[in-house]
Design a protein around this motif. Structure first.
Motif, PDB file in Angstrom:
ATOM      1  N   HIS A  57       0.814  -1.221   0.000  1.00 13.38           N
ATOM      2  CA  HIS A  57       0.000   0.000   0.000  1.00 13.38           C
ATOM      3  C   HIS A  57       0.848   1.271   0.000  1.00 13.38           C
ATOM      4  N   ASP A  60       1.567   1.756  -3.703  1.00 12.11           N
ATOM      5  CA  ASP A  60       0.453   1.522  -4.609  1.00 12.11           C
ATOM      6  C   ASP A  60      -0.253   2.850  -4.915  1.00 12.11           C
ATOM      7  N   TRP A 383      -4.685   5.159   3.695  1.00  9.31           N
ATOM      8  CA  TRP A 383      -3.935   3.941   4.000  1.00  9.31           C
ATOM      9  C   TRP A 383      -2.543   3.963   3.395  1.00  9.31           C
ATOM     10  N   GLY A 384      -2.367   4.703   2.336  1.00 13.03           N
ATOM     11  CA  GLY A 384      -1.033   4.820   1.748  1.00 13.03           C
ATOM     12  C   GLY A 384      -0.052   5.432   2.725  1.00 13.03           C
TER      13      GLY A 384
END
Lengths: 419, 348
Positions: A57, A60, A383-384
């Protein structure tokens, strides 16, 4: 093996002993593998896979590519200097028309808003308003929907997100960012925080580890040397808080340490201080509670090492004329180094991930890295960023662990300690 | 036959597998709100009468407004929350990102019956609340009258408390610095304005003890940990009812509506609509304002309120005189950047 080759005890036509042996070994190995397979699979599924997914993540970056597939494809080959040409604007208009009303567009808007506040409405409003009339150029239509598309920086932000991977989160977790021209620069001073937080996390963990070891050492020594009847009782007292919920213990510390709490009332009542001391919601409170919670992790390895040291070593040293302290320092202490190493490492690594104790007992100035991971997961659903902070924390812990095992690891300690 | 079936059902319930049979009859509805005094009032005004009227059982839950759980539920298509109370900025953002069902107002009521700001694509307002300045009248002999007094540590020495976060805190700092309510969001949209708000906060940074849950300010004020605090007006009014001598300064209050929403993909959407419709009626909304000092959004409920209760609501004309309406759209735009800067500022 070579010895076996020399003896050549095989009858003609039968399988050579060497091969038989190898086969037997292979079967034994398979048996062992079979035995640990459940654990290995369990660890892979519950530990490695989630951690890998989390780390994934942090790089991503699918949002913009998913919402604007054509535009991002074209932007990858754009020189990022002057405004992109009509083809890009036309692709952008087609992408927006296709993505209208689709949550993917909101996802891209949210992602781009991290690059620049206000980008969210810029993209969403354009998505709502954009109509390319017949005979009108797409560029004119896009600019009519929102004039900010006439700024190169808008397109540079889009171009930075035109690939499915990004260093944005990891850089942000190290207080850096990618500037409009593509170079990596320091983040604005009023937005920087994470390097300081990481150093604070390390520093607080070091302090907690040192205090825990200093308190645990004499206690473990006592436990290891007194008769087992009384040491069992003491051991239960060490373990009892260990079995109590962390939350309960933290809440108990708030009650004990607060301004109107028993400790402050006793101090004021005895006339030791005039005003209640600030014992909680500051660093002192966090240290007290963390040391209390982590102490058993330092006591137990020390105890098990000390239990294995024969008292005759020190006695021998003393009987040979060494003064008591020198005997302790030269003989006993080096023997306990493996316990100090194991206990210290355990406490340190656990401290690095501490969240609930600083969150409840500290002020914002005591928050450690995990607090910000929780903040990004729970409050802003970014969330990154949470994954990037976790990655940095994990990397820092691993680096320290490698340094530790290089210089103070079991191999080193064993060289120092006479066996 | 019926009696035989009932008998069999009773038997299966006895052996412990009754749940599977009971479920299709009437689903339980999970309703999540901000807890504490708010939840107590909701149970009295909405949940209990709703269960009595429809037979649908309500499972009350609470949270602090974090959207992560809802996102996780919607993403994994395993939605266990049926109705959720959210603040305006989260509602607007969540609606765009597809976390909430767009509402079918035909199932709720006439849009004209509600405050204009209460009707949005994915939500229907449920009550109007305000962040106000509260103080403990037992500890302060001269009452503070504005946020400027909140900043006056010479005249009012002691710890004070604000909500840990940029939202409302930055508005309050600007109000204390003399910015007019109508100008606050214009100023805050500029870099200089944000710098100004943080510079103002710097003046009392060492005297602030932060709160996170709405139940904290009344506790901290009552225990004497802090002398003044920002707080949700309903929590203070409830503490007053319990006999605490806490007072409210309405000057410079920041008001906003909370909304009911339905997370996308809940299996109990039909019941969720029934509940929201029930909780938006003039009668139930009036009952809610009697329980806690938050204003109704149903215009008919506002008209029917007892004058004494109405005077204590954020929507009372006298209380609105120098009040600031929270700008949800502003926080959707600038929230992340400002919260990040706030975190960086608070941690140093």
């Amino acid at each position: 093996m070579t010895a076996l080759d020399d003896t050549q005890a095989t009858a003609p036509g039968s399988v050579p002993l060497r091969v038989q042996l190898r086969r037997a070994e292979r079967i034994t190995k398979l048996k062992y593998l079979g035995l640990i397979a459940p654990l290995a699979i369990f660890l892979a599924v519950t530990f490695l896979w989630p951690i890998g997914a989390l780390l994934w993540h942090s790089v991503d970056n699918p949002e913009v590519v998913e919402a604007l597939p054509e535009t991002t494809k074209l932007l990858r080959s754009w020189d990022r200097k002057a405004l992109p040409d009509e083809a890009v604007f036309a692709a952008f208009a087609r992408d927006l028309a296709a993505a209208h009303g689709n949550p993917a567009l909101a996802g891209a808007a949210k992602r781009l808003n991290m690059e620049r506040s206000g980008f969210r409405s810029q993209l969403m409003n354009t998505g709502r308003k954009l109509r390319v009339e017949a005979g009108q150029s797409a560029k004119a239509a896009v600019l009519a929907a929102d004039a900010r598309w006439g700024e190169v920086s808008s397109w540079q932000a889009l171009a930075r997100n035109s690939t499915p991977f990004t260093a944005f989160y990891l850089l942000a977790a190290l207080d850096h960012k990618i500037a409009d021209d593509g170079s990596i620069v320091h983040a604005d001073p009023d937005q920087t925080i994470y390097v300081e937080i990481l150093l604070r996390t390390l520093w607080m963990s070091v302090i907690v580890t040192l205090i825990s070891l200093a308190l645990a050492y004499p206690l473990a020594y006592l436990l290891a040397t007194i008769p087992s009847k009384s040491s069992n009782l003491l051991m239960i007292m060490v373990l009892l808080p260990f079995w109590t919920s962390v939350l309960v213990r933290v809440a108990a510390w708030i009650v004990l340490l607060q301004n109107e709490g028993p400790i402050n009332r006793a101090l004021v009542g005895l006339g030791i201080v005039d005003e209640p001391l600030q014992l909680v919601f500051n660093r002192l409170g966090v240290y007290i509670a963390m040391v209390h919670i982590l102490l058993p992790f330092a006591v137990l390895p020390l105890y098990s090492v000390m239990k294995g040291i024969s008292p005759s070593y020190v006695r021998a040293a003393v009987s040979l004329g060494s003064p008591p302290f020198r005997s302790f320092w030269k003989i006993y202490f080096p023997l306990t180094l493996p316990g100090i190493g194991a206990g210290g490492l355990l406490v340190f690594i656990l401290s690095m991930g501490y969240y609930i104790t600083p969150a409840l007992l500290g002020s914002p100035r005591e928050q450690m890295a995990s607090y910000f991971v929780a903040f990004y997961v729970n409050e802003t659903t970014n969330w990154g960023m949470a994954a990037a902070l976790s990655t940095i924390l994990l990397a820092a812990t691993l680096v320290l662990y490698i340094i530790y095992s290089r210089y103070f690891g079991p191999a080193r300690v064993n060289q120092v300690a006479p066996r | 036959m019926a009696t035989l079936r009932q008998h069999l059902l009773g038997m299966t319930a006895l052996v412990g597998t009754g749940l599977a049979f009971a479920a299709p009859a009437q689903a339980d509805l999970t309703v999540i709100s901000f807890g504490g005094a708010v939840q107590q009032a909701q149970i009295k005004a909405y949940y209990e009468p709703f269960t009595a009227a429809t037979g649908i059982k309500i499972i009350p839950g609470e949270y602090n407004g974090e959207q992560a759980k809802i996102k996780a539920m919607v993403d994994t298509k395993n939605v266990t929350w049926d109705v959720v109370e959210v603040e305006t900025a989260e509602l607007l953002r969540g609606c765009e990102e597809g976390l909430y069902e767009p509402l079918d107002f035909a199932k709720i009521g006439d849009k004209k019956d509600f405050l204009a700001s209460a009707v949005t694509e994915c939500g229907i307002g449920t009550f109007v609340w305000a962040t106000i300045l509260a103080y403990n009248a037992d500890k302060l002999t001269t009452p503070p009258t504005s946020w400027a007094d909140f900043w006056d540590v010479k005249k009012f020495p002691g710890k004070r408390s604000l909500r840990k976060g940029a939202k409302f805190t930055l508005e309050i700092a600007l109000l204390a610095d003399g910015v007019k309510p109508a100008e606050v969001y214009k100023v805050l949209a500029t870099k200089e304005g944000v710098d100004r708000a943080f510079a103002k906060l710097d003046q009392i940074k060492g005297d602030i003890q932060w709160w996170q849950a709405g139940a904290q300010p009344p506790q901290m004020l009552a225990s004497g940990d802090v002398i003044m605090s920002s707080a949700y007006n309903g929590r203070i009014a409830t503490a007053q009812k319990e006999g605490r001598n806490l007072q409210i300064v309405w000057n410079g209050s920041v008001y906003d509506a909370d909304h009911w929403t339905i997370p996308k993909g809940t299996p109990n959407a039909a019941e969720a609509y029934k509940f929201i419709q029930f909780a938006s009626l003039p009668k139930t909304q009036g009952a809610y304002s009697q329980q806690i000092a938050y204003g109704p959004v149903n215009l008919k409920a506002i008209d029917g309120l007892d004058a004494k209760i109405a005077a204590n609501l954020p929507t009372a004309p006298k209380n609105l005189e120098n009040a600031l309406a929270n700008n949800g759209q502003f926080w959707v735009e600038y929230g992340e950047e400002l919260e990040q800067r706030f975190n960086a500022w608070a941690a140093k």
